[in-house]
Design a protein around this motif. Structure first.
Motif, PDB file in Angstrom:
ATOM      1  N   ARG A   1    -121.618   7.566   0.601  1.00  7.13           N
ATOM      2  CA  ARG A   1    -121.033   8.621   1.426  1.00  7.13           C
ATOM      3  C   ARG A   1    -119.765   8.095   2.086  1.00  7.13           C
TER       4      ARG A   1
ATOM      5  N   PRO B   1    -125.795  14.545  13.092  1.00  6.10           N
ATOM      6  CA  PRO B   1    -124.356  14.825  12.919  1.00  6.10           C
ATOM      7  C   PRO B   1    -123.600  13.663  12.279  1.00  6.10           C
TER       8      PRO B   1
ATOM      9  N   LEU C   1    -124.160  23.073   4.736  1.00  7.00           N
ATOM     10  CA  LEU C   1    -124.204  22.993   6.190  1.00  7.00           C
ATOM     11  C   LEU C   1    -125.654  23.094   6.645  1.00  7.00           C
TER      12      LEU C   1
ATOM     13  N   ALA D   1    -117.228   9.384   5.276  1.00  5.89           N
ATOM     14  CA  ALA D   1    -116.837  10.297   6.340  1.00  5.89           C
ATOM     15  C   ALA D   1    -115.351  10.112   6.612  1.00  5.89           C
TER      16      ALA D   1
ATOM     17  N   ASP E   1    -124.499  11.927   9.920  1.00  7.43           N
ATOM     18  CA  ASP E   1    -124.698  11.925   8.469  1.00  7.43           C
ATOM     19  C   ASP E   1    -123.653  12.778   7.749  1.00  7.43           C
ATOM     20  N   THR E   2    -122.835  13.484   8.505  1.00  2.38           N
ATOM     21  CA  THR E   2    -121.798  14.318   7.911  1.00  2.38           C
ATOM     22  C   THR E   2    -120.820  13.472   7.112  1.00  2.38           C
TER      23      THR E   2
ATOM     24  N   GLN F   1    -120.102  17.925  -0.252  1.00  4.23           N
ATOM     25  CA  GLN F   1    -119.967  17.843   1.199  1.00  4.23           C
ATOM     26  C   GLN F   1    -121.295  18.151   1.884  1.00  4.23           C
ATOM     27  N   VAL F   2    -121.659  17.289   2.818  1.00  4.02           N
ATOM     28  CA  VAL F   2    -122.808  17.526   3.689  1.00  4.02           C
ATOM     29  C   VAL F   2    -122.296  17.570   5.123  1.00  4.02           C
ATOM     30  N   THR F   3    -122.554  18.667   5.801  1.00  4.80           N
ATOM     31  CA  THR F   3    -122.139  18.825   7.185  1.00  4.80           C
ATOM     32  C   THR F   3    -123.357  19.121   8.046  1.00  4.80           C
ATOM     33  N   VAL F   4    -123.556  18.291   9.049  1.00  3.91           N
ATOM     34  CA  VAL F   4    -124.692  18.457   9.966  1.00  3.91           C
ATOM     35  C   VAL F   4    -124.124  18.861  11.318  1.00  3.91           C
ATOM     36  N   SER F   5    -124.367  20.105  11.689  1.00  6.44           N
ATOM     37  CA  SER F   5    -123.788  20.639  12.913  1.00  6.44           C
ATOM     38  C   SER F   5    -124.583  21.841  13.390  1.00  6.44           C
TER      39      SER F   5
END
Length: 121
Positions: free
Chosen positions: A38, A87, A11, A40, A89-90, A116-120
């Protein structure tokens, strides 16, 4: 048995950075193309970046100027440096590679399990 194992996801806040790694292990005679994809939720898998055995690279338009793919041939590892993350890119990031695992040097496509990549915020 060849395996690809990704690491480095997590994250991160918008504008932040992450570095993904994907290490290939097992009986390996050669690796040509290495790639990051990737996916989503609700979207098709997207090719993010590719690097060939000479170091030549290609990027999706959505990540150009922000992401950098590189490889360490001695370690059979590909990296994805992700800067200025957004975001959008999540996603689950998956690596793939064309690997020759037998003495006839026939190439097969191998895939990792994903990270997992989470941009938030």
């Amino acid at each position: 048995q060849v395996q690809l194992v990704e690491s480095g996801g997590g994250l991160v806040q918008p504008g932040g950075s992450l570095r993904l790694s994907c290490a290939a292990s097992g009986t390996i005679f050669s690796i040509t193309d290495m790639r990051w994809y990737r996916q989503a939720p609700g979207k098709q898998r997207e090719l993010v970046a590719r690097i060939d055995s000479t170091g030549s690279t290609d990027y999706a338009d959505s990540v150009k100027g922000r992401f950098t793919i590189s490889r360490d041939n001695a370690k059979n590892t590909v990296y994805l440096q992700m800067n200025s993350l957004k975001p959008e890119d999540t996603a689950v990031y998956v690596c793939g590679a064309d690997i020759a695992a037998t003495m006839d040097f026939r190439l097969y496509d191998y895939w990792g399990q994903g990270t997992q990549v989470t941009v938030s915020s």
